[in-house]
Design a protein around this motif. Sequence first.
Motif, PDB file in Angstrom:
ATOM      1  N   LEU A  93      41.913  46.501  60.291  1.00  0.00           N
ATOM      2  CA  LEU A  93      42.357  45.238  60.858  1.00  0.00           C
ATOM      3  C   LEU A  93      41.144  44.324  61.024  1.00  0.00           C
ATOM      4  CD1 LEU A  93      44.779  46.678  63.557  1.00  0.00           C
ATOM      5  CD2 LEU A  93      45.392  45.596  61.390  1.00  0.00           C
ATOM      6  N   PRO A  99      44.822  50.378  61.535  1.00  0.00           N
ATOM      7  CA  PRO A  99      46.158  50.091  62.074  1.00  0.00           C
ATOM      8  C   PRO A  99      46.902  51.377  62.420  1.00  0.00           C
ATOM      9  CG  PRO A  99      46.083  49.655  59.716  1.00  0.00           C
ATOM     10  CD  PRO A  99      44.691  50.005  60.134  1.00  0.00           C
ATOM     11  N   ASP A 118      51.403  46.434  64.827  1.00  0.00           N
ATOM     12  CA  ASP A 118      51.209  44.984  64.942  1.00  0.00           C
ATOM     13  C   ASP A 118      52.294  44.189  64.214  1.00  0.00           C
ATOM     14  OD1 ASP A 118      50.084  46.005  62.549  1.00  0.00           O
ATOM     15  OD2 ASP A 118      48.760  44.266  62.332  1.00  0.00           O
ATOM     16  N   TRP A 119      53.371  44.845  63.766  1.00  0.00           N
ATOM     17  CA  TRP A 119      54.514  44.183  63.148  1.00  0.00           C
ATOM     18  C   TRP A 119      55.673  44.161  64.135  1.00  0.00           C
ATOM     19  CZ3 TRP A 119      54.960  47.271  57.912  1.00  0.00           C
ATOM     20  CH2 TRP A 119      53.886  46.964  57.094  1.00  0.00           C
TER      21      TRP A 119
END
Length: 136
Positions: A93, A99, A118-119
Amino acid sequence: MIRLALLAFLPSLSAAQAQESFVGQYGSASDPATSCATNPHTIEFMAQPPHAFLTWDHPYIDAAGAEVQGRRFDLEAMGDTMLTLREEGGARLPDGSRPTWFLRLTENPKGYCWGRADWPVVRCEDQQVLCTEATS
């Protein structure tokens, strides 16, 4: 065929349940080069240190142009329908951290897809089909 190490570090899920839920041979639902018919991959586990391995029958070229035959993940957590993973040597990242990936089992089609911490929670990509269920 496929060996599963005892997952003693995960008391909420027995080794037999883990094998039934996750271990198997999978192929891409959208990429003919890594489909069940052409180049499937297996998922296996190692208990100490806890890792998940994805291994393809033959090397393939990934989206970044690199030749890949296997991927190794630190296994951070396992539930009934999801693994929480960090890929060793994988992309970073912007802050330099790796991630957190989620391998989520799917029912229709039977297989799994990928999500990331992070989605958005509902985002799940790169559908993989359990080869025993695949028609191609």
